[in-house]
Motif scaffolding. Sequence first.
Motif, PDB file in Angstrom:
ATOM      1  N   ARG A  65       0.846  -1.186   0.000  1.00  0.00           N
ATOM      2  CA  ARG A  65       0.000   0.000   0.000  1.00  0.00           C
ATOM      3  C   ARG A  65       0.882   1.236   0.000  1.00  0.00           C
ATOM      4  O   ARG A  65       1.823   1.352   0.795  1.00  0.00           O
ATOM      5  CB  ARG A  65      -0.912   0.024   1.224  1.00  0.00           C
ATOM      6  CG  ARG A  65      -1.908   1.185   1.192  1.00  0.00           C
ATOM      7  CD  ARG A  65      -2.696   1.279   2.472  1.00  0.00           C
ATOM      8  NE  ARG A  65      -1.896   1.839   3.556  1.00  0.00           N
ATOM      9  CZ  ARG A  65      -2.387   2.127   4.763  1.00  0.00           C
ATOM     10  NH1 ARG A  65      -3.651   1.878   5.027  1.00  0.00           N
ATOM     11  NH2 ARG A  65      -1.614   2.628   5.714  1.00  0.00           N
ATOM     12  N   SER A  67       0.844   5.280   0.487  1.00  0.00           N
ATOM     13  CA  SER A  67       0.081   6.409   1.025  1.00  0.00           C
ATOM     14  C   SER A  67       0.718   7.699   0.526  1.00  0.00           C
ATOM     15  O   SER A  67       1.932   7.889   0.682  1.00  0.00           O
ATOM     16  CB  SER A  67       0.065   6.387   2.558  1.00  0.00           C
ATOM     17  OG  SER A  67      -0.595   5.222   3.022  1.00  0.00           O
ATOM     18  N   HIS A 116      -4.747   6.658  -0.013  1.00  0.00           N
ATOM     19  CA  HIS A 116      -4.196   5.315   0.181  1.00  0.00           C
ATOM     20  C   HIS A 116      -4.526   4.503  -1.067  1.00  0.00           C
ATOM     21  O   HIS A 116      -5.688   4.399  -1.462  1.00  0.00           O
ATOM     22  CB  HIS A 116      -4.800   4.647   1.413  1.00  0.00           C
ATOM     23  CG  HIS A 116      -4.587   5.407   2.689  1.00  0.00           C
ATOM     24  ND1 HIS A 116      -3.341   5.584   3.253  1.00  0.00           N
ATOM     25  CD2 HIS A 116      -5.463   6.061   3.504  1.00  0.00           C
ATOM     26  CE1 HIS A 116      -3.452   6.289   4.362  1.00  0.00           C
ATOM     27  NE2 HIS A 116      -4.737   6.592   4.532  1.00  0.00           N
ATOM     28  N   CYS A 117      -3.522   3.902  -1.676  1.00  0.00           N
ATOM     29  CA  CYS A 117      -3.761   3.165  -2.917  1.00  0.00           C
ATOM     30  C   CYS A 117      -2.888   1.926  -2.970  1.00  0.00           C
ATOM     31  O   CYS A 117      -1.820   1.853  -2.341  1.00  0.00           O
ATOM     32  CB  CYS A 117      -3.489   4.058  -4.138  1.00  0.00           C
ATOM     33  SG  CYS A 117      -1.869   4.849  -4.113  1.00  0.00           S
ATOM     34  N   TYR A 183       5.076   3.865   2.590  1.00  0.00           N
ATOM     35  CA  TYR A 183       4.859   2.568   1.939  1.00  0.00           C
ATOM     36  C   TYR A 183       4.802   1.498   3.009  1.00  0.00           C
ATOM     37  O   TYR A 183       5.595   1.502   3.966  1.00  0.00           O
ATOM     38  CB  TYR A 183       6.022   2.333   0.977  1.00  0.00           C
ATOM     39  CG  TYR A 183       6.020   1.027   0.229  1.00  0.00           C
ATOM     40  CD1 TYR A 183       5.207   0.839  -0.874  1.00  0.00           C
ATOM     41  CD2 TYR A 183       6.876  -0.005   0.598  1.00  0.00           C
ATOM     42  CE1 TYR A 183       5.234  -0.340  -1.586  1.00  0.00           C
ATOM     43  CE2 TYR A 183       6.907  -1.189  -0.115  1.00  0.00           C
ATOM     44  CZ  TYR A 183       6.095  -1.354  -1.198  1.00  0.00           C
ATOM     45  OH  TYR A 183       6.129  -2.531  -1.912  1.00  0.00           O
ATOM     46  N   SER A 253      -2.346  10.530   9.634  1.00  0.00           N
ATOM     47  CA  SER A 253      -1.699   9.789   8.556  1.00  0.00           C
ATOM     48  C   SER A 253      -0.192   9.986   8.571  1.00  0.00           C
ATOM     49  O   SER A 253       0.578   9.029   8.394  1.00  0.00           O
ATOM     50  CB  SER A 253      -2.271  10.221   7.206  1.00  0.00           C
ATOM     51  OG  SER A 253      -1.569   9.616   6.146  1.00  0.00           O
TER      52      SER A 253
END
Length: 274
Positions: A65, A67, A116-117, A183, A253
Amino acid sequence: MTSTMPSESNEERRRRVLLGPLPANFLRTDGATDTVDADYQAALALQQQLCGAQVPAAGPPLTARLSITIAQAKLTKNYGLTRMDPYVRLRVGHCIYETHTDPSGGKTPRWNKVIHCLLPPGVNSVYLEIFDECSFTMDELIAWAHINIPTAVLNGETHEDWYPLNGKQGDGLEGMINLVLSYSVGPAAVAAFPPVLVVPSTGMGYAAMPVYSAPPPAAPHMPPPPQQAPITPDQLQQIEEMFPSMDKEVIKSVLEANRGNKDATINSLLQMSE
Protein backbone atom coordinates in the motif's frame (compact mmCIF):
# COMPACT_ATOMS: atom_id res chain seq x y z
CA MET A 1 -49.73 -50.38 -76.47
CA THR A 2 -47.31 -47.56 -76.76
CA SER A 3 -46.53 -45.78 -73.49
CA THR A 4 -46.40 -42.05 -73.51
CA MET A 5 -43.81 -39.99 -71.55
CA PRO A 6 -44.94 -36.81 -69.82
CA SER A 7 -44.19 -33.84 -71.94
CA GLU A 8 -41.18 -31.71 -70.92
CA SER A 9 -41.71 -27.97 -70.71
CA ASN A 10 -39.43 -25.54 -72.53
CA GLU A 11 -38.07 -24.28 -69.21
CA GLU A 12 -37.14 -27.77 -67.98
CA ARG A 13 -35.54 -28.63 -71.32
CA ARG A 14 -33.42 -25.44 -71.24
CA ARG A 15 -32.30 -26.14 -67.66
CA ARG A 16 -31.34 -29.74 -68.51
CA VAL A 17 -29.23 -28.59 -71.47
CA LEU A 18 -27.45 -25.85 -69.45
CA LEU A 19 -26.74 -27.84 -66.29
CA GLY A 20 -26.13 -31.24 -67.75
CA PRO A 21 -26.72 -34.49 -65.85
CA LEU A 22 -26.66 -34.35 -62.05
CA PRO A 23 -23.80 -36.18 -60.27
CA ALA A 24 -24.50 -39.60 -58.82
CA ASN A 25 -23.97 -38.49 -55.22
CA PHE A 26 -26.15 -35.39 -55.46
CA LEU A 27 -27.86 -34.64 -52.10
CA ARG A 28 -25.89 -37.43 -50.41
CA THR A 29 -23.42 -37.07 -47.47
CA ASP A 30 -21.11 -39.89 -48.59
CA GLY A 31 -17.54 -38.91 -47.61
CA ALA A 32 -18.60 -35.71 -45.77
CA THR A 33 -19.46 -37.29 -42.42
CA ASP A 34 -15.84 -37.53 -41.31
CA THR A 35 -15.25 -33.83 -42.07
CA VAL A 36 -18.34 -32.77 -40.12
CA ASP A 37 -17.34 -34.89 -37.13
CA ALA A 38 -13.81 -33.50 -37.17
CA ASP A 39 -15.07 -29.92 -37.23
CA TYR A 40 -17.47 -30.65 -34.39
CA GLN A 41 -14.74 -32.24 -32.28
CA ALA A 42 -12.40 -29.29 -32.91
CA ALA A 43 -15.11 -26.79 -31.91
CA LEU A 44 -15.91 -28.81 -28.79
CA ALA A 45 -12.26 -28.98 -27.78
CA LEU A 46 -11.88 -25.22 -28.27
CA GLN A 47 -14.94 -24.50 -26.15
CA GLN A 48 -13.67 -26.73 -23.35
CA GLN A 49 -10.28 -25.06 -23.51
CA LEU A 50 -11.76 -21.57 -23.28
CA CYS A 51 -14.20 -22.44 -20.50
CA GLY A 52 -11.80 -24.45 -18.40
CA ALA A 53 -8.58 -22.55 -18.92
CA GLN A 54 -6.99 -21.11 -15.83
CA VAL A 55 -5.44 -17.69 -16.31
CA PRO A 56 -2.03 -17.66 -14.64
CA ALA A 57 -1.42 -14.99 -12.07
CA ALA A 58 0.52 -12.06 -13.51
CA GLY A 59 3.31 -11.61 -11.02
CA PRO A 60 3.16 -11.60 -7.21
CA PRO A 61 -0.08 -10.73 -5.41
CA LEU A 62 -0.90 -7.17 -4.45
CA THR A 63 0.42 -6.85 -0.90
CA ALA A 64 1.71 -3.28 -0.86
CA ARG A 65 0.00 0.00 0.00
CA LEU A 66 1.27 3.42 -0.98
CA SER A 67 0.08 6.41 1.03
CA ILE A 68 0.39 9.80 -0.64
CA THR A 69 -0.36 13.07 1.12
CA ILE A 70 -0.94 15.81 -1.46
CA ALA A 71 -0.22 18.81 0.73
CA GLN A 72 0.09 21.98 -1.35
CA ALA A 73 1.54 23.55 -4.48
CA LYS A 74 3.26 26.75 -5.49
CA LEU A 75 2.38 27.55 -9.10
CA THR A 76 4.16 29.96 -11.39
CA LYS A 77 1.21 31.57 -13.16
CA ASN A 78 -2.50 32.20 -12.69
CA TYR A 79 -4.32 31.04 -15.84
CA GLY A 80 -7.84 31.87 -14.66
CA LEU A 81 -9.90 34.98 -15.35
CA THR A 82 -9.93 35.50 -11.59
CA ARG A 83 -8.18 33.28 -9.04
CA MET A 84 -7.88 29.63 -10.07
CA ASP A 85 -9.73 26.78 -8.32
CA PRO A 86 -7.12 23.99 -8.51
CA TYR A 87 -7.51 20.28 -7.84
CA VAL A 88 -5.17 17.31 -8.37
CA ARG A 89 -5.78 14.13 -10.36
CA LEU A 90 -3.40 11.31 -9.46
CA ARG A 91 -2.79 8.07 -11.40
CA VAL A 92 -1.15 5.05 -9.78
CA GLY A 93 -0.99 2.08 -12.13
CA HIS A 94 -4.48 1.83 -13.66
CA CYS A 95 -6.24 3.62 -10.78
CA ILE A 96 -7.10 7.31 -10.71
CA TYR A 97 -7.80 9.46 -7.65
CA GLU A 98 -8.73 13.11 -7.20
CA THR A 99 -8.46 15.66 -4.43
CA HIS A 100 -11.14 18.18 -3.59
CA THR A 101 -11.02 21.61 -5.23
CA ASP A 102 -9.37 24.45 -3.35
CA PRO A 103 -11.72 27.39 -4.09
CA SER A 104 -9.75 30.50 -5.07
CA GLY A 105 -6.55 28.64 -4.27
CA GLY A 106 -4.83 30.59 -7.02
CA LYS A 107 -1.10 30.00 -7.28
CA THR A 108 -0.80 28.61 -3.72
CA PRO A 109 -3.49 25.92 -3.38
CA ARG A 110 -3.64 23.67 -0.31
CA TRP A 111 -5.35 20.28 -0.25
CA ASN A 112 -3.80 18.21 2.60
CA LYS A 113 -5.44 15.18 1.03
CA VAL A 114 -4.32 11.70 2.05
CA ILE A 115 -4.70 9.01 -0.61
CA HIS A 116 -4.20 5.32 0.18
CA CYS A 117 -3.76 3.16 -2.92
CA LEU A 118 -2.57 -0.27 -3.96
CA LEU A 119 0.86 -0.37 -5.54
CA PRO A 120 0.78 -3.07 -8.26
CA PRO A 121 3.93 -5.11 -8.90
CA GLY A 122 6.28 -3.36 -11.30
CA VAL A 123 4.84 0.13 -10.71
CA ASN A 124 7.53 2.47 -9.38
CA SER A 125 6.16 5.89 -10.33
CA VAL A 126 3.02 8.02 -10.16
CA TYR A 127 1.63 10.62 -12.53
CA LEU A 128 -0.29 13.68 -11.38
CA GLU A 129 -2.05 16.59 -13.05
CA ILE A 130 -3.31 19.89 -11.62
CA PHE A 131 -6.52 21.26 -13.13
CA ASP A 132 -8.32 24.57 -12.76
CA GLU A 133 -11.99 23.75 -12.15
CA CYS A 134 -14.20 25.78 -14.51
CA SER A 135 -17.95 26.30 -14.27
CA PHE A 136 -18.96 26.77 -17.91
CA THR A 137 -16.06 25.25 -19.86
CA MET A 138 -13.87 22.17 -19.62
CA ASP A 139 -11.46 22.15 -16.69
CA GLU A 140 -8.09 23.52 -17.78
CA LEU A 141 -4.92 21.50 -17.31
CA ILE A 142 -2.42 23.73 -15.49
CA ALA A 143 0.55 21.51 -14.70
CA TRP A 144 1.65 17.90 -14.56
CA ALA A 145 4.50 15.73 -13.25
CA HIS A 146 5.77 12.17 -13.56
CA ILE A 147 7.28 11.25 -10.18
CA ASN A 148 9.46 8.23 -9.48
CA ILE A 149 8.83 6.69 -6.06
CA PRO A 150 12.08 7.12 -4.08
CA THR A 151 13.92 3.94 -3.14
CA ALA A 152 13.92 5.07 0.48
CA VAL A 153 10.10 5.02 0.46
CA LEU A 154 10.03 1.45 -0.88
CA ASN A 155 12.41 0.52 1.94
CA GLY A 156 9.87 1.69 4.52
CA GLU A 157 10.91 5.30 5.11
CA THR A 158 8.60 8.32 4.98
CA HIS A 159 9.68 10.80 2.33
CA GLU A 160 8.56 14.44 2.11
CA ASP A 161 9.70 16.67 -0.74
CA TRP A 162 8.82 19.35 -3.28
CA TYR A 163 8.59 18.08 -6.87
CA PRO A 164 8.89 20.29 -9.98
CA LEU A 165 5.90 20.68 -12.29
CA ASN A 166 5.78 20.79 -16.07
CA GLY A 167 3.41 23.00 -18.08
CA LYS A 168 3.13 25.79 -20.60
CA GLN A 169 6.11 27.56 -19.05
CA GLY A 170 8.31 24.51 -19.76
CA ASP A 171 9.52 21.34 -18.08
CA GLY A 172 10.06 21.94 -14.38
CA LEU A 173 9.10 25.63 -14.72
CA GLU A 174 5.38 25.55 -13.79
CA GLY A 175 5.97 25.48 -10.05
CA MET A 176 6.36 22.86 -7.30
CA ILE A 177 4.07 20.42 -5.48
CA ASN A 178 4.59 19.15 -1.94
CA LEU A 179 4.03 15.41 -1.36
CA VAL A 180 4.55 13.02 1.55
CA LEU A 181 5.06 9.38 0.53
CA SER A 182 5.02 6.27 2.71
CA TYR A 183 4.86 2.57 1.94
CA SER A 184 3.74 -0.52 3.81
CA VAL A 185 3.89 -4.20 2.89
CA GLY A 186 1.83 -7.20 3.91
CA PRO A 187 -1.72 -8.53 3.62
CA ALA A 188 -2.90 -6.26 6.44
CA ALA A 189 -1.79 -3.21 4.47
CA VAL A 190 -4.23 -3.94 1.65
CA ALA A 191 -7.02 -5.76 3.46
CA ALA A 192 -9.35 -2.78 3.10
CA PHE A 193 -8.37 -2.02 -0.49
CA PRO A 194 -9.83 -4.49 -3.03
CA PRO A 195 -8.49 -4.34 -6.61
CA VAL A 196 -9.99 -1.46 -8.60
CA LEU A 197 -10.46 -1.20 -12.35
CA VAL A 198 -10.82 2.33 -13.72
CA VAL A 199 -12.71 2.68 -16.99
CA PRO A 200 -13.87 5.76 -18.91
CA SER A 201 -17.39 6.78 -17.95
CA THR A 202 -20.01 8.24 -20.27
CA GLY A 203 -19.32 11.72 -18.95
CA MET A 204 -16.18 13.51 -17.95
CA GLY A 205 -13.58 11.74 -15.85
CA TYR A 206 -13.34 8.09 -14.88
CA ALA A 207 -15.46 5.56 -13.04
CA ALA A 208 -14.04 2.91 -10.73
CA MET A 209 -15.42 -0.63 -10.73
CA PRO A 210 -14.40 -3.42 -8.31
CA VAL A 211 -12.69 -6.43 -9.83
CA TYR A 212 -13.52 -9.90 -8.50
CA SER A 213 -10.89 -12.54 -9.07
CA ALA A 214 -9.73 -15.86 -7.67
CA PRO A 215 -7.72 -15.70 -4.43
CA PRO A 216 -4.06 -15.02 -5.22
CA PRO A 217 -1.38 -17.58 -4.40
CA ALA A 218 0.45 -17.33 -1.14
CA ALA A 219 2.81 -14.38 -1.00
CA PRO A 220 6.52 -15.14 -0.90
CA HIS A 221 8.22 -14.75 2.43
CA MET A 222 9.27 -11.17 2.99
CA PRO A 223 11.10 -9.62 5.92
CA PRO A 224 8.73 -7.96 8.40
CA PRO A 225 8.57 -4.16 8.27
CA PRO A 226 10.03 -2.14 11.12
CA GLN A 227 7.93 -2.24 14.25
CA GLN A 228 5.62 0.72 14.69
CA ALA A 229 5.58 2.48 18.04
CA PRO A 230 2.13 2.49 19.62
CA ILE A 231 0.22 5.70 18.96
CA THR A 232 -1.57 6.95 22.05
CA PRO A 233 -4.53 9.37 22.04
CA ASP A 234 -2.55 11.79 24.23
CA GLN A 235 0.33 11.81 21.77
CA LEU A 236 -2.01 12.47 18.86
CA GLN A 237 -3.82 15.21 20.78
CA GLN A 238 -0.54 16.98 21.60
CA ILE A 239 0.43 17.14 17.94
CA GLU A 240 -3.08 18.29 16.94
CA GLU A 241 -2.82 21.15 19.45
CA MET A 242 0.50 22.18 17.88
CA PHE A 243 -1.13 22.32 14.42
CA PRO A 244 -4.73 23.50 15.04
CA SER A 245 -5.28 24.61 11.42
CA MET A 246 -4.29 21.26 9.91
CA ASP A 247 -6.77 18.48 9.23
CA LYS A 248 -6.71 15.81 11.93
CA GLU A 249 -6.79 13.01 9.36
CA VAL A 250 -3.62 14.40 7.76
CA ILE A 251 -1.86 14.59 11.14
CA LYS A 252 -2.83 11.02 11.96
CA SER A 253 -1.70 9.79 8.56
CA VAL A 254 1.70 11.49 8.85
CA LEU A 255 2.14 10.10 12.37
CA GLU A 256 1.35 6.59 11.15
CA ALA A 257 3.67 7.05 8.17
CA ASN A 258 6.45 7.97 10.61
CA ARG A 259 5.62 4.82 12.59
CA GLY A 260 4.71 6.73 15.74
CA ASN A 261 7.87 8.86 15.78
CA LYS A 262 6.66 12.15 17.27
CA ASP A 263 9.71 14.25 16.37
CA ALA A 264 9.76 13.07 12.75
CA THR A 265 6.03 13.76 12.49
CA ILE A 266 6.42 17.32 13.79
CA ASN A 267 9.23 17.97 11.30
CA SER A 268 7.11 16.69 8.40
CA LEU A 269 4.11 18.79 9.46
CA LEU A 270 6.26 21.88 9.83
CA GLN A 271 7.54 21.47 6.30
CA MET A 272 3.97 20.96 5.03
CA SER A 273 2.72 24.11 6.77
CA GLU A 274 5.46 26.41 5.47
